[in-house]
Design an enzyme around this catalytic site. Structure first.
Site, PDB file in Angstrom:
ATOM      1  N   LYS A  13       0.834  -1.204   0.000  1.00 27.77           N
ATOM      2  CA  LYS A  13       0.000   0.000   0.000  1.00 27.77           C
ATOM      3  C   LYS A  13       0.869   1.253   0.000  1.00 27.77           C
ATOM      4  CE  LYS A  13      -3.939  -1.484   2.857  1.00 27.77           C
ATOM      5  NZ  LYS A  13      -4.665  -1.136   4.091  1.00 27.77           N
ATOM      6  N   ASP A  70      -8.457   1.351   4.544  1.00 30.10           N
ATOM      7  CA  ASP A  70      -8.878   0.001   4.907  1.00 30.10           C
ATOM      8  C   ASP A  70      -9.531  -0.582   3.666  1.00 30.10           C
ATOM      9  OD1 ASP A  70      -8.753  -1.805   7.252  1.00 30.10           O
ATOM     10  OD2 ASP A  70     -10.852  -2.087   6.726  1.00 30.10           O
ATOM     11  N   GLY A 151      -0.684  -8.905  -1.924  1.00 34.08           N
ATOM     12  CA  GLY A 151      -1.963  -9.488  -1.486  1.00 34.08           C
ATOM     13  C   GLY A 151      -2.577 -10.428  -2.517  1.00 34.08           C
ATOM     14  N   TYR A 152      -3.849 -10.191  -2.826  1.00 33.11           N
ATOM     15  CA  TYR A 152      -4.597 -11.076  -3.723  1.00 33.11           C
ATOM     16  C   TYR A 152      -4.406 -10.722  -5.204  1.00 33.11           C
ATOM     17  CZ  TYR A 152      -7.104 -12.221   0.632  1.00 33.11           C
ATOM     18  OH  TYR A 152      -7.430 -12.614   1.918  1.00 33.11           O
TER      19      TYR A 152
HETATM   20  P1  ITT Z   1      -2.717  -1.725   7.327  1.00 28.74           P
HETATM   21  O1  ITT Z   1      -3.930  -2.057   8.172  1.00 28.74           O
HETATM   22  O2  ITT Z   1      -1.488  -1.485   8.145  1.00 28.74           O
HETATM   23  O3  ITT Z   1      -3.004  -0.641   6.351  1.00 28.74           O
HETATM   24  P2  ITT Z   1      -3.304  -4.289   6.108  1.00 28.74           P
HETATM   25  O4  ITT Z   1      -2.649  -5.098   5.033  1.00 28.74           O
HETATM   26  O5  ITT Z   1      -3.686  -5.011   7.377  1.00 28.74           O
HETATM   27  O6  ITT Z   1      -2.355  -3.036   6.435  1.00 28.74           O
HETATM   28  P3  ITT Z   1      -6.112  -3.881   5.613  1.00 28.74           P
HETATM   29  O7  ITT Z   1      -6.493  -4.174   7.003  1.00 28.74           O
HETATM   30  O8  ITT Z   1      -6.793  -2.753   4.907  1.00 28.74           O
HETATM   31  O9  ITT Z   1      -4.558  -3.570   5.493  1.00 28.74           O
HETATM   32  O10 ITT Z   1      -6.274  -5.223   4.774  1.00 28.74           O
HETATM   33  C1  ITT Z   1      -6.411  -5.175   3.418  1.00 28.74           C
HETATM   34  C2  ITT Z   1      -6.062  -6.527   2.853  1.00 28.74           C
HETATM   35  O11 ITT Z   1      -6.869  -6.714   1.665  1.00 28.74           O
HETATM   36  C3  ITT Z   1      -4.603  -6.550   2.399  1.00 28.74           C
HETATM   37  O12 ITT Z   1      -3.753  -7.036   3.402  1.00 28.74           O
HETATM   38  C4  ITT Z   1      -4.687  -7.491   1.196  1.00 28.74           C
HETATM   39  O13 ITT Z   1      -4.672  -8.825   1.615  1.00 28.74           O
HETATM   40  C5  ITT Z   1      -6.062  -7.167   0.627  1.00 28.74           C
HETATM   41  N1  ITT Z   1      -5.951  -6.096  -0.372  1.00 28.74           N
HETATM   42  C6  ITT Z   1      -6.372  -4.806  -0.258  1.00 28.74           C
HETATM   43  N2  ITT Z   1      -6.074  -4.096  -1.355  1.00 28.74           N
HETATM   44  C7  ITT Z   1      -5.429  -4.939  -2.173  1.00 28.74           C
HETATM   45  C8  ITT Z   1      -4.849  -4.812  -3.444  1.00 28.74           C
HETATM   46  O14 ITT Z   1      -4.831  -3.641  -4.079  1.00 28.74           O
HETATM   47  N3  ITT Z   1      -4.278  -5.876  -3.996  1.00 28.74           N
HETATM   48  C9  ITT Z   1      -4.279  -7.067  -3.362  1.00 28.74           C
HETATM   49  N4  ITT Z   1      -4.770  -7.285  -2.157  1.00 28.74           N
HETATM   50  C10 ITT Z   1      -5.360  -6.232  -1.551  1.00 28.74           C
END
Ligand code: ITT
Length: 197
Positions: A13, A70, A151-152
């Site tokens: 991110k 989020d 991520g995904y």
């Molecule tokens: P922060 O809370 O510290 O920001 P986090 O990874 O825990 O980090 P989130 O709680 O928002 O963030 O979880 C979002 C999850 O959704 C992230 O860890 C990925 O697994 C998935 N995700 C979100 N956006 C994505 C993207 O653009 N590409 C792939 N996976 C994504």
């Protein structure tokens, strides 16, 4: 010039948000600039609650303007799961991806629709808040493809390109993604704030 701290521990991110917010009006700070920040438990029931909690706590702690995101993947066949639990669905990206693929095993292409959702919140130390929400629609691939992103991304297929986010790479992903769209709306908000400063 506005100093904004990106309140996320997710390096994928951080990279995307830095690229998208790249502007002479904005100086980006990251959590690395503040080594002793508290861990924030994401116990909200919505993206909104979680994003707000992350941004507000970090803003209170640092005194900086904070931007939190989020986000999550919502899969129609799984009734919107993993949603706000996307990051907690397994211990690694690989585990999370395999879990999705297993749950969708033998499910045909026309039943694999999904979307990414992103809620971004900008919190000021004086309490002002700005929120945006954006989505990106696609479907779940049958196996991971591509090397980019996080991520995904390797299983999120974008129909217009017939490629996954991980195949498309950062530049195109940022043009069309949930986060790209949300952050561009944030830039408009920030630009207005800078003009009116
Ligand atoms: P922060 O809370 O510290 O920001 P986090 O990874 O825990 O980090 P989130 O709680 O928002 O963030 O979880 C979002 C999850 O959704 C992230 O860890 C990925 O697994 C998935 N995700 C979100 N956006 C994505 C993207 O653009 N590409 C792939 N996976 C994504």
């Amino acid at each position: 010039m506005l100093e904004i701290l990106i309140a996320t521990n997710n390096l994928g991110k951080v990279k995307e948000i830095k690229d998208i917010l790249d502007s002479p009006e904005i100086k980006i700070l990251t959590m690395k600039d503040f080594p002793h920040l508290p861990k924030i438990e994401e116990d909200g029931k919505t993206y909104q609650e979680n994003a707000f909690k992350k941004a507000r706590k970090i803003s209170e702690y640092t005194g900086k303007i904070c931007l939190a995101d989020d986000s999550g993947l919502e899969i129609d066949y799984l009734k919107g799961k993993p949603g706000i639990y996307s990051s907690r669905w397994g211990n690694s990206d690989e585990e999370r991806i395999n879990k999705v693929l297993k749950l969708l095993e033998n499910i045909p292409k026309n039943k694999r629709n999904a979307k990414f959702v992103c809620v971004a919140i900008l919190v000021f130390p004086d309490g002002k808040i700005y929120t945006v929400k954006e989505e990106c629609k696609g479907s779940i691939e049958f196996k991971p493809k591509g090397e980019h992103g996080f991520g995904y991304d390797p299983i999120f297929l974008v129909p217009e390109y017939d490629k996954t986010f991980a195949e498309l790479g950062d530049k195109i992903k940022n043009q069309i993604s949930h986060r790209g769209k949300a952050m561009r709306r944030m830039i408009n908000i920030i630009n207005e704030l800078v003009v009116n400063e």
